[in-house]
Design an enzyme around this catalytic site. Structure first.
Site, PDB file in Angstrom:
ATOM      1  N   ILE A 126       0.944  -1.065  -0.121  1.00 33.13           N
ATOM      2  CA  ILE A 126       0.021  -0.190   0.117  1.00 33.13           C
ATOM      3  C   ILE A 126       0.729   1.241   0.101  1.00 33.13           C
ATOM      4  CG2 ILE A 126      -0.385   0.196   2.448  1.00 33.13           C
ATOM      5  CD1 ILE A 126      -3.314   0.782   1.828  1.00 33.13           C
ATOM      6  N   GLY A 132       7.162  14.175   3.966  1.00 29.40           N
ATOM      7  CA  GLY A 132       6.807  15.435   4.330  1.00 29.40           C
ATOM      8  C   GLY A 132       5.198  15.114   5.016  1.00 29.40           C
ATOM      9  N   GLY A 134       3.832  11.996   6.501  1.00 31.95           N
ATOM     10  CA  GLY A 134       3.700  11.261   7.751  1.00 31.95           C
ATOM     11  C   GLY A 134       2.199  10.880   8.124  1.00 31.95           C
ATOM     12  N   GLU A 243      -6.045  -2.375  10.672  1.00 30.99           N
ATOM     13  CA  GLU A 243      -4.740  -2.410  10.393  1.00 30.99           C
ATOM     14  C   GLU A 243      -3.969  -2.045  11.843  1.00 30.99           C
ATOM     15  OE1 GLU A 243      -1.481   0.636   8.514  1.00 30.99           O
ATOM     16  OE2 GLU A 243      -3.697   0.584   7.691  1.00 30.99           O
ATOM     17  N   GLY A 340      23.184  -8.071  29.134  1.00 30.63           N
ATOM     18  CA  GLY A 340      24.604  -7.268  29.249  1.00 30.63           C
ATOM     19  C   GLY A 340      25.167  -7.002  28.099  1.00 30.63           C
ATOM     20  N   GLY A 341      26.430  -7.195  28.042  1.00 34.70           N
ATOM     21  CA  GLY A 341      27.275  -6.970  27.008  1.00 34.70           C
ATOM     22  C   GLY A 341      26.756  -7.910  25.767  1.00 34.70           C
ATOM     23  N   GLU A 368       1.636   9.192  19.705  1.00 30.50           N
ATOM     24  CA  GLU A 368       1.010  10.384  19.921  1.00 30.50           C
ATOM     25  C   GLU A 368      -0.097  10.650  19.137  1.00 30.50           C
ATOM     26  OE1 GLU A 368       5.228  10.558  21.049  1.00 30.50           O
ATOM     27  OE2 GLU A 368       4.105  10.174  19.005  1.00 30.50           O
TER      28      GLU A 368
END
Length: 386
Positions: A126, A132, A134, A243, A340-341, A368
């Site tokens: 789709i 610009g 969004g 969706e 950890g690492g 948001e």
């Protein structure tokens, strides 16, 4: 143990077992190749089609099983994520793009487009997002000019999932001068003037191919218009609840898998002569995540039930997407910390999961935007309070 899930029937669990065994035995070993090449092999889409797992809702006359029960898609997505990779976007093909054909295509269009989608010979995508714009879909600039027997399509899209391997694109384009006057058009990759731009490199989801696409005087036959030429925005809004529910399913399945990987790790990895799972901080964090996962799963499963009955509201879908994507981020972050690492190393799956998860709070509507939708449903929109 996870909290029991009661919305599934025995036939769903039989299906889960079939899917799990096939994915484990046939596709799990391909994930490394997918990640290296930046996309899933077309043959793997076809393999899903061979098993009747693409566009489950499609009627038998178009080659599908006619199963209109989102719980089967939920099972398929959960097992795909657990046994392969969250970037295998068959879900976008079937449940993000497919519903536009199901809801708004006429019988002739369905007979042209659905058989290939069901078989996996045609991979769908789709094309909404533009540079610009969004989440502000009403502001898109791609334009379709009515020329009588065809529309002349010009513009560009970006961040298109399945953009490299896709064959059929549902494209949103402006058809009028007023904001929000949008049409939806079926564009195939073999049309003159269609071109793919960059195969975009991303922080995560290397398995899922993301691309830019362009339309330069593409002649789209009038027969490829879906529904009313100015109602595309309303059509998109109509499909967004499902969706976002599917996005929530992906997020929570990914979170559950990350939790299980981490639980196994903290039981085995030792520090100061004891498993790191024996430390109070580890126990408390894992206990908190287990409780939140169970609560989110119960809510999401109920949203799936409502969606099956076409009773899911946009606010509830937004809440599910918000809760599950935010929780996904918390789980993979804690999982990496407990590794950890080692968690920073690509040889550990939690490293991939951490990077793959970040986009979930952005695509299908940012966190948001989800809060805005929920807030407006509470009567807290700016206009309502003037």
């Amino acid at each position: 143990m996870p909290f029991p899930r009661t919305h599934f029937e025995p036939e769903h669990e039989i299906f889960r077992d079939q899917v799990r065994r096939w994915l484990r035995d046939n596709l799990a070993e391909k994930v490394g190749k997918w990640r290296e090449q930046g996309h899933v092999d077309r043959d793997d889409f076809r393999a899903f089609g061979d098993r009747g797992w693409l566009c489950l809702w499609a009627d038998e006359e178009y080659g599908g099983p006619g199963i209109r029960d989102i719980r089967y898609d939920q099972v398929l997505q959960e097992e795909t994520i657990r046994w392969t990779d969250i970037g295998f976007f068959h879900n976008a093909h079937s449940m993000l793009v497919g519903p536009y054909l199901d809801r708004f295509a006429n019988a002739e269009q369905k007979s042209r487009f659905l058989p290939g989608a069901v078989s996996g010979d045609v991979i769908m995508a789709i094309a909404m997002t533009e540079p610009g714009t969004g989440s502000d879909l009403a502001a898109i600039r791609t334009r379709a000019e009515d020329k009588g027997d065809h529309y002349l399509l010009n513009g560009s899209k970006t961040f298109i999932s399945n953009g490299i391997i896709g064959d059929l694109f549902v494209v949103a384009a402006r058809t009028g001068e007023k904001r929000g006057q949008i049409g939806l058009f079926v564009v195939t990759a073999d049309m003159e003037g269609f071109s793919r731009g960059r195969h975009l490199k991303k922080m995560g989801l290397p398995v899922q191919d993301t691309a830019e696409i362009r339309f330069d005087d593409v002649r789209v036959p009038r027969e490829n218009l879906l529904g009313d030429p100015v109602q595309g925005f309303a059509y998109m809004a109509e499909c967004l609840a499902v969706e976002r529910t599917m996005s929530a399913i992906s997020s929570l399945a990914h979170a559950q898998a990350a939790f299980d990987i981490t639980l196994d790790f903290v039981k085995e990895r030792r520090a100061f002569d004891r498993p790191i799972g024996a430390f109070q901080n580890t126990r408390f964090v894992m206990a908190d995540l287990r409780a939140r996962l169970d609560a989110a799963q119960a809510y999401l499963d109920q949203c799936v039930v409502l969606a099956n009955d076409d009773r899911l509201t946009s606010e509830d879908a937004a809440a599910a997407k918000l809760i599950c994507s935010e929780l996904q981020g918390d789980v993979v972050d804690a999982g990496l910390q407990f590794h950890g690492g080692a968690g920073y190393m690509d040889e550990y799956e939690i490293s991939h999961m951490f990077r793959d998860a970040r986009i979930a709070r952005i695509y299908a509507g940012t966190s948001e935007i989800m809060k805005e939708i929920i807030g407006r449903g509470l009567g807290l929109g700016e206009r309502a309070l003037r």
